[in-house]
Scaffold this motif. Structure first.
Motif, PDB file in Angstrom:
ATOM      1  N   SER A 240       0.987   9.067  -2.866  1.00 45.26           N
ATOM      2  CA  SER A 240       0.975  10.433  -1.905  1.00 45.26           C
ATOM      3  C   SER A 240       2.140  11.498  -3.071  1.00 45.26           C
ATOM      4  O   SER A 240       2.311  12.085  -2.505  1.00 45.26           O
ATOM      5  N   ASN A 241       3.293  10.452  -3.494  1.00 44.18           N
ATOM      6  CA  ASN A 241       4.443  11.192  -4.196  1.00 44.18           C
ATOM      7  C   ASN A 241       4.455  10.570  -5.746  1.00 44.18           C
ATOM      8  O   ASN A 241       5.304   9.312  -5.542  1.00 44.18           O
ATOM      9  N   MET A 242       3.393  10.563  -6.742  1.00 44.17           N
ATOM     10  CA  MET A 242       3.883  10.311  -8.035  1.00 44.17           C
ATOM     11  C   MET A 242       6.007  10.173  -8.581  1.00 44.17           C
ATOM     12  O   MET A 242       6.001   9.561  -9.485  1.00 44.17           O
ATOM     13  N   SER A 243       6.236  10.885  -7.865  1.00 48.35           N
ATOM     14  CA  SER A 243       7.942  10.667  -8.151  1.00 48.35           C
ATOM     15  C   SER A 243       8.756   9.779  -7.720  1.00 48.35           C
ATOM     16  O   SER A 243       9.909   9.584  -8.163  1.00 48.35           O
ATOM     17  N   ASP A 244       7.911   9.514  -6.991  1.00 47.25           N
ATOM     18  CA  ASP A 244       8.427   8.479  -6.351  1.00 47.25           C
ATOM     19  C   ASP A 244       8.619   7.155  -6.925  1.00 47.25           C
ATOM     20  O   ASP A 244       7.449   6.609  -7.139  1.00 47.25           O
ATOM     21  N   PRO A 245       9.134   6.348  -7.590  1.00 50.48           N
ATOM     22  CA  PRO A 245       9.498   5.258  -7.964  1.00 50.48           C
ATOM     23  C   PRO A 245       8.836   4.434  -7.408  1.00 50.48           C
ATOM     24  O   PRO A 245       7.647   3.504  -8.392  1.00 50.48           O
ATOM     25  N   ARG A 246       8.416   4.098  -6.437  1.00 56.56           N
ATOM     26  CA  ARG A 246       7.790   2.593  -5.859  1.00 56.56           C
ATOM     27  C   ARG A 246       6.751   2.992  -6.378  1.00 56.56           C
ATOM     28  O   ARG A 246       5.404   2.128  -5.476  1.00 56.56           O
ATOM     29  N   LEU A 247       6.122   4.651  -6.394  1.00 58.95           N
ATOM     30  CA  LEU A 247       4.464   4.611  -5.702  1.00 58.95           C
ATOM     31  C   LEU A 247       4.433   5.513  -7.266  1.00 58.95           C
ATOM     32  O   LEU A 247       3.028   6.274  -8.058  1.00 58.95           O
ATOM     33  N   ALA A 248       5.130   5.473  -8.417  1.00 59.84           N
ATOM     34  CA  ALA A 248       4.629   5.896  -9.989  1.00 59.84           C
ATOM     35  C   ALA A 248       3.610   4.720 -10.203  1.00 59.84           C
ATOM     36  O   ALA A 248       3.235   3.395  -9.734  1.00 59.84           O
ATOM     37  N   ARG A 249       2.422   5.652 -11.199  1.00 62.21           N
ATOM     38  CA  ARG A 249       1.424   4.221 -11.448  1.00 62.21           C
ATOM     39  C   ARG A 249       1.374   3.079 -12.037  1.00 62.21           C
ATOM     40  O   ARG A 249       0.903   2.074 -11.992  1.00 62.21           O
ATOM     41  N   ILE A 250       2.381   3.084 -12.293  1.00 61.40           N
ATOM     42  CA  ILE A 250       2.949   1.472 -13.255  1.00 61.40           C
ATOM     43  C   ILE A 250       3.174   0.646 -12.494  1.00 61.40           C
ATOM     44  O   ILE A 250       3.420  -0.447 -12.925  1.00 61.40           O
ATOM     45  N   ILE A 251       3.680   1.574 -11.319  1.00 63.13           N
ATOM     46  CA  ILE A 251       4.187   0.652 -10.297  1.00 63.13           C
ATOM     47  C   ILE A 251       3.616  -0.145  -9.351  1.00 63.13           C
ATOM     48  O   ILE A 251       2.870  -1.157  -8.998  1.00 63.13           O
ATOM     49  N   PHE A 252       2.711   1.041  -9.019  1.00 63.86           N
ATOM     50  CA  PHE A 252       1.550   0.877  -7.981  1.00 63.86           C
ATOM     51  C   PHE A 252       0.267   1.757  -7.966  1.00 63.86           C
ATOM     52  O   PHE A 252      -0.075   2.346  -8.524  1.00 63.86           O
TER      53      PHE A 252
ATOM     54  N   PHE B  99      -8.297   4.984   4.090  1.00 66.69           N
ATOM     55  CA  PHE B  99      -8.129   3.393   3.751  1.00 66.69           C
ATOM     56  C   PHE B  99      -7.400   3.384   2.940  1.00 66.69           C
ATOM     57  O   PHE B  99      -6.459   2.827   3.170  1.00 66.69           O
ATOM     58  N   TYR B 100      -6.956   4.282   1.877  1.00 69.13           N
ATOM     59  CA  TYR B 100      -6.315   3.948   0.782  1.00 69.13           C
ATOM     60  C   TYR B 100      -4.703   4.646   1.009  1.00 69.13           C
ATOM     61  O   TYR B 100      -3.820   4.014   0.907  1.00 69.13           O
ATOM     62  N   ASP B 101      -4.715   5.015   1.901  1.00 65.73           N
ATOM     63  CA  ASP B 101      -3.193   6.036   2.504  1.00 65.73           C
ATOM     64  C   ASP B 101      -2.476   4.945   3.320  1.00 65.73           C
ATOM     65  O   ASP B 101      -1.536   4.162   3.823  1.00 65.73           O
ATOM     66  N   HIS B 102      -3.699   4.234   3.955  1.00 63.69           N
ATOM     67  CA  HIS B 102      -2.935   2.902   5.287  1.00 63.69           C
ATOM     68  C   HIS B 102      -2.653   1.756   4.093  1.00 63.69           C
ATOM     69  O   HIS B 102      -1.572   1.050   3.952  1.00 63.69           O
ATOM     70  N   VAL B 103      -3.403   1.397   2.929  1.00 66.71           N
ATOM     71  CA  VAL B 103      -2.792   0.678   1.499  1.00 66.71           C
ATOM     72  C   VAL B 103      -1.670   1.014   1.190  1.00 66.71           C
ATOM     73  O   VAL B 103      -1.043  -0.050   1.432  1.00 66.71           O
ATOM     74  N   GLN B 104      -1.347   2.125   1.205  1.00 62.10           N
ATOM     75  CA  GLN B 104      -0.137   2.588   0.388  1.00 62.10           C
ATOM     76  C   GLN B 104       1.242   2.094   1.681  1.00 62.10           C
ATOM     77  O   GLN B 104       1.822   1.805   1.105  1.00 62.10           O
ATOM     78  N   TRP B 105       0.944   2.705   3.016  1.00 62.32           N
ATOM     79  CA  TRP B 105       1.884   2.208   3.459  1.00 62.32           C
ATOM     80  C   TRP B 105       1.348   0.946   3.784  1.00 62.32           C
ATOM     81  O   TRP B 105       3.197   0.180   3.963  1.00 62.32           O
ATOM     82  N   HIS B 106       0.882  -0.381   3.534  1.00 60.85           N
ATOM     83  CA  HIS B 106       1.450  -1.637   4.094  1.00 60.85           C
ATOM     84  C   HIS B 106       2.325  -1.732   2.398  1.00 60.85           C
ATOM     85  O   HIS B 106       2.942  -3.150   2.828  1.00 60.85           O
ATOM     86  N   TRP B 107       1.910  -1.544   1.643  1.00 61.73           N
ATOM     87  CA  TRP B 107       2.823  -1.859   0.210  1.00 61.73           C
ATOM     88  C   TRP B 107       4.300  -0.927   0.840  1.00 61.73           C
ATOM     89  O   TRP B 107       5.027  -2.414   0.390  1.00 61.73           O
ATOM     90  N   LEU B 108       4.860   0.014   1.148  1.00 55.97           N
ATOM     91  CA  LEU B 108       5.822   0.471   1.118  1.00 55.97           C
ATOM     92  C   LEU B 108       6.861  -0.367   2.091  1.00 55.97           C
ATOM     93  O   LEU B 108       7.916  -0.864   2.156  1.00 55.97           O
ATOM     94  N   ASN B 109       5.377  -0.920   3.534  1.00 58.42           N
ATOM     95  CA  ASN B 109       6.510  -1.217   4.821  1.00 58.42           C
ATOM     96  C   ASN B 109       6.113  -2.657   4.350  1.00 58.42           C
ATOM     97  O   ASN B 109       7.320  -3.230   4.966  1.00 58.42           O
ATOM     98  N   TYR B 110       5.592  -3.246   3.905  1.00 59.61           N
ATOM     99  CA  TYR B 110       5.407  -4.911   3.343  1.00 59.61           C
ATOM    100  C   TYR B 110       5.345  -5.327   2.186  1.00 59.61           C
ATOM    101  O   TYR B 110       5.959  -6.701   1.715  1.00 59.61           O
ATOM    102  N   GLY B 111       4.450  -4.680   1.683  1.00 55.90           N
ATOM    103  CA  GLY B 111       4.772  -5.502  -0.060  1.00 55.90           C
ATOM    104  C   GLY B 111       6.126  -5.849  -0.443  1.00 55.90           C
ATOM    105  O   GLY B 111       6.076  -6.536  -1.071  1.00 55.90           O
ATOM    106  N   ILE B 112       6.597  -4.344  -1.268  1.00 51.03           N
ATOM    107  CA  ILE B 112       7.813  -4.300  -1.523  1.00 51.03           C
ATOM    108  C   ILE B 112       8.798  -5.540  -0.342  1.00 51.03           C
ATOM    109  O   ILE B 112       9.523  -6.147  -1.206  1.00 51.03           O
ATOM    110  N   PRO B 113       8.722  -5.208   0.270  1.00 48.91           N
ATOM    111  CA  PRO B 113      10.050  -6.850   1.386  1.00 48.91           C
ATOM    112  C   PRO B 113       9.672  -8.299   1.180  1.00 48.91           C
ATOM    113  O   PRO B 113      10.213  -9.224   0.659  1.00 48.91           O
ATOM    114  N   TRP B 114       7.893  -7.901   1.233  1.00 48.89           N
ATOM    115  CA  TRP B 114       7.199  -9.575  -0.098  1.00 48.89           C
ATOM    116  C   TRP B 114       7.852  -9.599  -0.993  1.00 48.89           C
ATOM    117  O   TRP B 114       7.071 -10.991  -0.559  1.00 48.89           O
TER     118      TRP B 114
END
Length: 456
Positions: A270-282, A309-324
């Motif tokens: 959704s926001n490729m300028s966000d480091p957490r969502l850069a292609r090499i990261i996510f 579906f994939y918007d929910h996958v991204q939300w999971h990464w930001l809120n659960y995947g990174i902290p885990w």
């Protein structure tokens, strides 16, 4: 030491004898061409029509001029295992004096329904199963007045996986009068104790089995043939201790030459300028594949809340995947990064600051050539592929992310995506013959725990 080698780069057949001929001409042509690891090939073509009583059906044969007497050997070949029926192609050995036959591989193509693995009436040939699914190995110690030996017929799934019109390495390890062990792509099969011995010669054959119409029902393609002999034991004349090297196997780039490139549809975040969502990261698709709990969670959200579906996958990464500390892509795993870069963990207050790991890798680590995951190592990637020589670490990372993965290139010493798919027919059936991204996700999710091989 190597005692015999032919890679068929040219039309020189000086190492071979008894090349079958007929009024149609020689039974083979040579193609001095390259296809990945498969160098110039020889194509063996049937030249006589099948007849059960006419021995000339075996005339399309190439026999090595060199004899291989007593000793411990590896006899190996890289051959194309065809799926079409109508011809029997074989790599085998027989004795130039007396009788002793080792059928390394015989391939009759995929069978719509199995025939009998058992021999003819009056033969004393043991078998491992009753059904013949088009692929077998065998050992025969006598032929007349009664054929004696053992025949190993591959199970239906084994045969179907191998008969994929690709090149495979077949070999036997043979010790005169003691043992013969058969291998297909490095996987052991039949093991047998030979009861008759004599100097052996290599044989390549391809016979017409259509029994009706001729001409040529199909070619038998052979990339190379190689033999190693173990040095004599210490104390014997010329004694030494060096065993023969293992036969070549199809590595990652050999497999990707066969499987081809993957048309991968990357889904933008959704926001490729966000480091957490850069292609090499996510990578949304990788993340959903690598963690079995993510897909049902996201599907549940779609069912109860709607949305993509994939918007929910991204939300999971930001809120659960990174902290885990989960891996968001094939090229970045924050837990791996912190565990292997103590200075980064110290600078960011501990090894569990995974947001800090992402920030450091984006700002510094990728430019310094630091590894972000098990699946990618910039130094290894550069050294493996000559067309990438001189590229900086960050550019290598971008190349692998945008091109290399889809091409099936190997990004690290620990994982070969094309090799992984090539080894496992169930993965090719599930993800397609070149579903390299899904294969990486599978290895993360299940393959490692299952003990599946990711490199030769």
């Amino acid at each position: 030491m190597s005692t015999f080698f032919d890679d068929f780069r040219d039309t020189n057949m000086s190492n071979w004898d008894n090349v079958g001929t007929s009024s149609r001409g020689r039974c083979f042509t040579a193609e001095p061409t390259w296809k990945g690891a498969d160098v110039g090939r020889v194509l063996i073509k049937p030249t006589v029509k099948w007849s059960s009583t006419d021995p000339s059906k075996w005339n399309c044969r190439m026999t090595s001029k060199q004899d291989f007497p007593s000793g411990t050997y590896i006899f190996a070949a890289r051959v194309k295992l065809h799926s079409d029926e109508g011809h029997l192609s074989s790599f085998w050995l027989n004795a130039s004096i007396g009788y002793n036959e080792i059928d390394v591989i015989e391939n009759a193509g995929k069978k719509a329904s199995p025939s009998s693995c058992e021999g003819k009436a009056g033969e004393s040939v043991a078998v491992n199963r009753t059904n013949f699914n088009g692929l077998n190995s065998a050992y025969y110690s006598t032929d007349k007045p009664q054929r004696t030996g053992y025949k190993y017929c591959f199970a239906a799934a084994e045969a179907a996986s191998a008969q994929d019109n690709g090149f495979h390495t077949v070999h036997v390890k043979y010790t005169t009068g003691q043992s013969v062990q058969y291998f297909l792509d490095g996987v052991p099969g039949l093991s047998y104790v030979p009861t008759s011995d004599g100097p052996l010669r290599l044989v390549l054959t391809n016979i017409d089995q259509q029994k009706t119409a001729f001409p040529n029902p199909g070619d038998f393609a052979v990339s190379w043939v190689q033999v190693w002999k173990q040095n004599p034991a210490p104390g014997s004349p010329g004694g030494g201790t060096t065993p023969p090297p293992p036969p070549p196997v199809c590595d990652n780039d050999c497999w990707r030459a066969q499987l081809g490139s993957e048309p991968y549809n990357y889904i933008l975040n959704s926001n490729m300028s966000d480091p957490r969502l850069a292609r090499i990261i996510f990578d949304r698709k990788f993340y959903a594949m690598a963690y079995p709990d993510v897909r049902p969670w996201a599907e549940g959200k779609v069912a109860t809340q709607g949305g993509n579906f994939y918007d929910h996958v991204q939300w999971h990464w930001l809120n659960y995947g990174i902290p885990w500390g989960r891996a968001g892509s094939a090229t970045f795993d924050p837990s791996y990064y912190m565990a292997n870069n103590g200075d980064v963990a110290a600078a960011y207050g501990g090894a569990t600051n995974f947001t800090g790991a992402i920030s450091h890798f984006i700002s510094y680590g990728r430019f310094e050539g630091r590894r972000g995951s098990t699946l990618f190592d910039a130094g290894y990637y550069r050294s493996r592929y000559g067309d990438l020589a001189g590229m900086e670490a960050w550019a290598l990372l971008d190349h692998f992310t945008n091109y290399g993965m889809s091409e099936g290139r190997q990004g690290s010493a620990e994982f070969g995506p094309a090799f992984y798919l090539g080894q496992y027919a169930d993965l090719r059936n599930a993800y397609g013959p070149n579903g390299y991204h899904a294969g990486m996700g599978h290895w993360y999710a299940n393959g490692r725990a299952e003990g599946r091989r990711a490199v030769p």
